[in-house]
Design a protein around this motif. Structure first.
Motif, PDB file in Angstrom:
ATOM      1  N   GLU A  55       0.366 -22.183  28.349  1.00  0.00           N
ATOM      2  CA  GLU A  55       0.425 -23.609  28.668  1.00  0.00           C
ATOM      3  C   GLU A  55       1.175 -24.440  27.629  1.00  0.00           C
ATOM      4  N   ARG A  56       1.054 -24.080  26.363  1.00  0.00           N
ATOM      5  CA  ARG A  56       1.613 -24.909  25.296  1.00  0.00           C
ATOM      6  C   ARG A  56       2.812 -24.269  24.599  1.00  0.00           C
ATOM      7  N   GLY A  57       2.961 -22.961  24.755  1.00  0.00           N
ATOM      8  CA  GLY A  57       3.999 -22.250  24.022  1.00  0.00           C
ATOM      9  C   GLY A  57       3.441 -21.721  22.714  1.00  0.00           C
ATOM     10  N   ALA A  58       4.047 -20.680  22.196  1.00  0.00           N
ATOM     11  CA  ALA A  58       3.551 -20.039  20.978  1.00  0.00           C
ATOM     12  C   ALA A  58       3.611 -20.972  19.770  1.00  0.00           C
ATOM     13  N   LEU A  59       4.610 -21.827  19.716  1.00  0.00           N
ATOM     14  CA  LEU A  59       4.730 -22.713  18.559  1.00  0.00           C
ATOM     15  C   LEU A  59       3.730 -23.862  18.595  1.00  0.00           C
ATOM     16  N   ASP A  60       3.478 -24.406  19.767  1.00  0.00           N
ATOM     17  CA  ASP A  60       2.619 -25.584  19.862  1.00  0.00           C
ATOM     18  C   ASP A  60       1.131 -25.268  20.004  1.00  0.00           C
ATOM     19  N   ALA A  61       0.799 -24.088  20.456  1.00  0.00           N
ATOM     20  CA  ALA A  61      -0.618 -23.707  20.546  1.00  0.00           C
ATOM     21  C   ALA A  61      -1.144 -23.529  19.120  1.00  0.00           C
ATOM     22  N   THR A  62      -2.324 -24.047  18.867  1.00  0.00           N
ATOM     23  CA  THR A  62      -2.897 -23.930  17.522  1.00  0.00           C
ATOM     24  C   THR A  62      -4.075 -22.959  17.524  1.00  0.00           C
ATOM     25  N   LEU A  63      -4.339 -22.401  16.368  1.00  0.00           N
ATOM     26  CA  LEU A  63      -5.490 -21.515  16.243  1.00  0.00           C
ATOM     27  C   LEU A  63      -6.792 -22.278  16.498  1.00  0.00           C
ATOM     28  N   ALA A  64      -6.840 -23.530  16.123  1.00  0.00           N
ATOM     29  CA  ALA A  64      -8.038 -24.340  16.371  1.00  0.00           C
ATOM     30  C   ALA A  64      -8.283 -24.500  17.873  1.00  0.00           C
ATOM     31  N   GLU A  70     -11.480 -22.885  19.717  1.00  0.00           N
ATOM     32  CA  GLU A  70     -12.370 -23.774  20.471  1.00  0.00           C
ATOM     33  C   GLU A  70     -12.496 -23.329  21.925  1.00  0.00           C
ATOM     34  N   ALA A  71     -11.380 -22.977  22.546  1.00  0.00           N
ATOM     35  CA  ALA A  71     -11.398 -22.533  23.943  1.00  0.00           C
ATOM     36  C   ALA A  71     -12.194 -21.244  24.113  1.00  0.00           C
ATOM     37  N   ALA A  72     -12.188 -20.404  23.092  1.00  0.00           N
ATOM     38  CA  ALA A  72     -12.927 -19.137  23.154  1.00  0.00           C
ATOM     39  C   ALA A  72     -14.382 -19.304  22.735  1.00  0.00           C
ATOM     40  N   GLY A  73     -14.723 -20.452  22.171  1.00  0.00           N
ATOM     41  CA  GLY A  73     -16.080 -20.653  21.667  1.00  0.00           C
ATOM     42  C   GLY A  73     -16.371 -19.751  20.480  1.00  0.00           C
ATOM     43  N   ALA A  74     -15.383 -19.612  19.590  1.00  0.00           N
ATOM     44  CA  ALA A  74     -15.508 -18.697  18.457  1.00  0.00           C
ATOM     45  C   ALA A  74     -15.465 -19.468  17.139  1.00  0.00           C
ATOM     46  N   SER A  75     -16.037 -18.871  16.140  1.00  0.00           N
ATOM     47  CA  SER A  75     -16.002 -19.472  14.802  1.00  0.00           C
ATOM     48  C   SER A  75     -14.674 -19.148  14.122  1.00  0.00           C
ATOM     49  N   VAL A  76     -14.388 -19.882  13.066  1.00  0.00           N
ATOM     50  CA  VAL A  76     -13.185 -19.617  12.272  1.00  0.00           C
ATOM     51  C   VAL A  76     -13.236 -18.196  11.732  1.00  0.00           C
ATOM     52  N   GLY A  77     -14.386 -17.792  11.246  1.00  0.00           N
ATOM     53  CA  GLY A  77     -14.549 -16.445  10.699  1.00  0.00           C
ATOM     54  C   GLY A  77     -14.293 -15.369  11.734  1.00  0.00           C
ATOM     55  N   ALA A  78     -14.779 -15.579  12.951  1.00  0.00           N
ATOM     56  CA  ALA A  78     -14.575 -14.585  14.011  1.00  0.00           C
ATOM     57  C   ALA A  78     -13.093 -14.464  14.355  1.00  0.00           C
ATOM     58  N   LEU A  79     -12.406 -15.598  14.411  1.00  0.00           N
ATOM     59  CA  LEU A  79     -10.977 -15.567  14.708  1.00  0.00           C
ATOM     60  C   LEU A  79     -10.232 -14.744  13.661  1.00  0.00           C
ATOM     61  N   TYR A  80     -10.461 -15.056  12.385  1.00  0.00           N
ATOM     62  CA  TYR A  80      -9.729 -14.368  11.321  1.00  0.00           C
ATOM     63  C   TYR A  80     -10.220 -12.940  11.100  1.00  0.00           C
TER      64      TYR A  80
END
Length: 190
Positions: free
Chosen positions: A17-26, A30-40
């Motif tokens: 939807e946003r493109g690889a450059l504009d999509a943010t990890l945040a 948030e969309a996945a309902g995951a913590s920062v730690g889980a993402l990394y």
């Protein structure tokens, strides 16, 4: 569903939807309902996440494409079924398709799964070219003639420039691919 899978699915949608450059990890987290730690824990950075999303989409596409041509009864069925499957997959997997028409991350072409897929398709093509059913062309040219028009239609449809679903044009594009790639095209036979 496991957190890694939720992150991949959320990233797929955000990248589409946003493109690889504009999509943010945040946004993805948030969309996945995951913590920062889980993402990394699962993905060291956005580039790795994008590569894994891209590889996952490609593997799914290749699995479906190979299933129809690998099981085909003859060359004509394989060529036309490949085009139809390509268009069906695009229509039913719009986020994944959008990711695949975006920039390919480094290293994907050299992956073991991609090489295996390409070897299988090349072997299938050479077998049919060997007994004269299809034109004996390089695989790069085969790919362009076989799926080029379907891919261009797909790109236009995904961007909203074509209104008719890919399934509506599948038979016409499949027949055109066969007409172009059939060995009888060069000899004048039908």
């Amino acid at each position: 569903m496991k957190i890694r899978d939720r992150l991949l699915m959320a990233a797929e949608r955000q990248f589409a939807e946003r493109g690889a450059l504009d999509a943010t990890l945040a946004q993805i987290r948030e969309a996945a309902g995951a913590s920062v730690g889980a993402l990394y824990h699962h993905f060291p950075d956005k580039a790795d996440l994008y590569r894994q999303v891209w590889e996952r989409a490609l593997a799914d596409y290749q699995q479906h494409f190979w299933a129809v041509i690998g099981d085909s009864a003859d060359a004509r069925e394989g060529v036309t079924a490949g085009v139809r499957e390509h268009l069906r997959w695009i229509a039913e997997n719009q986020y994944r398709a959008q990711v695949l028409i975006s920039a390919r991350p480094p290293g994907v072409r050299e992956s073991d799964s991609n090489r295996e897929f390409m070897r299988n398709v090349a072997r299938w093509w050479r077998m049919h070219a060997g007994y004269g059913a299809v034109r004996d062309l390089s695989l790069d040219l085969v790919y362009a003639l076989w799926l080029g028009p379907a891919q261009e239609y797909s790109r236009q449809w995904l961007s909203g420039d074509m209104l008719a679903s890919p399934s509506v044009v599948a038979d016409e594009l499949a027949d055109a691919a066969w007409s172009t790639l059939s060995a009888s095209r060069t000899t004048g036979n039908s």
